[in-house]
Design a protein around this motif. Structure first.
Motif, PDB file in Angstrom:
ATOM      1  N   SER A  20      14.583  -7.261  -4.125  1.00 52.47           N
ATOM      2  CA  SER A  20      13.897  -5.978  -4.179  1.00 52.47           C
ATOM      3  C   SER A  20      12.422  -6.173  -3.881  1.00 52.47           C
ATOM      4  O   SER A  20      11.851  -7.237  -4.154  1.00 52.47           O
ATOM      5  CB  SER A  20      14.084  -5.355  -5.564  1.00 52.47           C
ATOM      6  OG  SER A  20      13.542  -4.056  -5.609  1.00 52.47           O
ATOM      7  N   CYS A  21      11.803  -5.134  -3.347  1.00 50.93           N
ATOM      8  CA  CYS A  21      10.385  -5.192  -3.003  1.00 50.93           C
ATOM      9  C   CYS A  21       9.801  -3.787  -3.134  1.00 50.93           C
ATOM     10  O   CYS A  21      10.449  -2.817  -2.726  1.00 50.93           O
ATOM     11  CB  CYS A  21      10.239  -5.701  -1.577  1.00 50.93           C
ATOM     12  SG  CYS A  21       8.533  -5.858  -0.997  1.00 50.93           S
ATOM     13  N   PRO A  22       8.599  -3.653  -3.669  1.00 51.99           N
ATOM     14  CA  PRO A  22       7.967  -2.329  -3.702  1.00 51.99           C
ATOM     15  C   PRO A  22       7.807  -1.798  -2.289  1.00 51.99           C
ATOM     16  O   PRO A  22       7.515  -2.560  -1.365  1.00 51.99           O
ATOM     17  CB  PRO A  22       6.608  -2.590  -4.352  1.00 51.99           C
ATOM     18  CG  PRO A  22       6.750  -3.888  -5.035  1.00 51.99           C
ATOM     19  CD  PRO A  22       7.729  -4.682  -4.249  1.00 51.99           C
ATOM     20  N   ALA A  23       7.993  -0.516  -2.122  1.00 47.84           N
ATOM     21  CA  ALA A  23       7.948   0.072  -0.790  1.00 47.84           C
ATOM     22  C   ALA A  23       6.703   0.934  -0.607  1.00 47.84           C
ATOM     23  O   ALA A  23       6.091   1.395  -1.574  1.00 47.84           O
ATOM     24  CB  ALA A  23       9.186   0.927  -0.552  1.00 47.84           C
ATOM     25  N   ARG A  49      10.890   6.568   6.796  1.00 53.65           N
ATOM     26  CA  ARG A  49      10.980   8.011   7.073  1.00 53.65           C
ATOM     27  C   ARG A  49      12.397   8.422   7.470  1.00 53.65           C
ATOM     28  O   ARG A  49      12.908   9.444   7.005  1.00 53.65           O
ATOM     29  CB  ARG A  49       9.997   8.379   8.182  1.00 53.65           C
ATOM     30  CG  ARG A  49       9.918   9.866   8.497  1.00 53.65           C
ATOM     31  CD  ARG A  49       8.814  10.138   9.529  1.00 53.65           C
ATOM     32  NE  ARG A  49       9.060   9.438  10.768  1.00 53.65           N
ATOM     33  CZ  ARG A  49       9.817   9.916  11.758  1.00 53.65           C
ATOM     34  NH1 ARG A  49      10.423  11.082  11.624  1.00 53.65           N
ATOM     35  NH2 ARG A  49       9.981   9.233  12.871  1.00 53.65           N
ATOM     36  N   THR A  50      13.052   7.625   8.313  1.00 50.71           N
ATOM     37  CA  THR A  50      14.373   8.023   8.829  1.00 50.71           C
ATOM     38  C   THR A  50      15.520   7.279   8.163  1.00 50.71           C
ATOM     39  O   THR A  50      16.667   7.699   8.278  1.00 50.71           O
ATOM     40  CB  THR A  50      14.447   7.770  10.340  1.00 50.71           C
ATOM     41  OG1 THR A  50      14.350   6.361  10.569  1.00 50.71           O
ATOM     42  CG2 THR A  50      13.307   8.494  11.067  1.00 50.71           C
ATOM     43  N   ASP A  68      15.156   2.965  -2.039  1.00 54.90           N
ATOM     44  CA  ASP A  68      15.375   3.757  -3.243  1.00 54.90           C
ATOM     45  C   ASP A  68      14.149   4.650  -3.392  1.00 54.90           C
ATOM     46  O   ASP A  68      13.091   4.190  -3.810  1.00 54.90           O
ATOM     47  CB  ASP A  68      15.565   2.848  -4.458  1.00 54.90           C
ATOM     48  CG  ASP A  68      15.981   3.610  -5.692  1.00 54.90           C
ATOM     49  OD1 ASP A  68      15.461   4.727  -5.915  1.00 54.90           O
ATOM     50  OD2 ASP A  68      16.804   3.089  -6.460  1.00 54.90           O
ATOM     51  N   ASN A  69      14.333   5.907  -3.025  1.00 52.88           N
ATOM     52  CA  ASN A  69      13.187   6.823  -3.044  1.00 52.88           C
ATOM     53  C   ASN A  69      12.642   7.027  -4.446  1.00 52.88           C
ATOM     54  O   ASN A  69      11.444   7.191  -4.641  1.00 52.88           O
ATOM     55  CB  ASN A  69      13.590   8.175  -2.452  1.00 52.88           C
ATOM     56  CG  ASN A  69      13.810   8.087  -0.961  1.00 52.88           C
ATOM     57  OD1 ASN A  69      14.164   7.043  -0.436  1.00 52.88           O
ATOM     58  ND2 ASN A  69      13.619   9.195  -0.266  1.00 52.88           N
ATOM     59  N   ALA A  70      13.516   7.035  -5.425  1.00 53.51           N
ATOM     60  CA  ALA A  70      13.076   7.277  -6.799  1.00 53.51           C
ATOM     61  C   ALA A  70      12.267   6.095  -7.328  1.00 53.51           C
ATOM     62  O   ALA A  70      11.241   6.281  -7.994  1.00 53.51           O
ATOM     63  CB  ALA A  70      14.276   7.542  -7.691  1.00 53.51           C
TER      64      ALA A  70
END
Length: 123
Positions: A20-23, A49-50, A68-70
């Motif tokens: 996992s990595c911060p986005a 974005r897409t 993971d948008n949340a």
């Protein structure tokens, strides 16, 4: 955002790990790996974005990159791991907007890199 890949460890061949990595939204998030004495190698990428994804041939069908948008993270699910997957894995961000794999897979296109996480696959 401080890019720090996490989730590495020791696993037997055939096993799985999830990195996992911060986005950073609106950027391309890439995963690369590197072993001593070798060039940094593209693994996978996702356009925030897409949601479009890109994979190297060596991991296609075994690895899945997702966002993971949340949680605002980009994850790399690695299944059916092989000893040759052993490497330090890095996440990186790029502001380029190309959809061409040759561009997205180039380390030179990425502006910021995180600390890597070691993945060791035993045979």
């Amino acid at each position: 955002v401080q890019l720090q890949a996490s989730g590495g460890g020791l696993v037997q061949a055939g096993g799985s790990l999830r990195l996992s990595c911060p986005a950073v939204s609106m950027y391309v998030m890439g995963w690369f790996r590197q072993t001593p004495g070798k060039e940094r190698e593209f693994v996978a990428a996702i356009t925030w974005r897409t949601g479009r994804t890109y994979y190297s041939d060596s991991v296609k069908g075994r690895f899945t990159v997702s966002r993971d948008n949340a949680k605002m993270t980009v994850d790399l699910q690695m299944n059916s791991l092989k000893p040759e997957d052993t490497a330090v894995y890095y996440c990186a961000i790029s502001s380029q907007r190309s959809t061409i794999l040759a561009v997205i897979s180039s380390p030179a296109e990425y502006e910021e890199w995180g600390q890597g996480t070691l993945v060791t696959v035993s045979s």
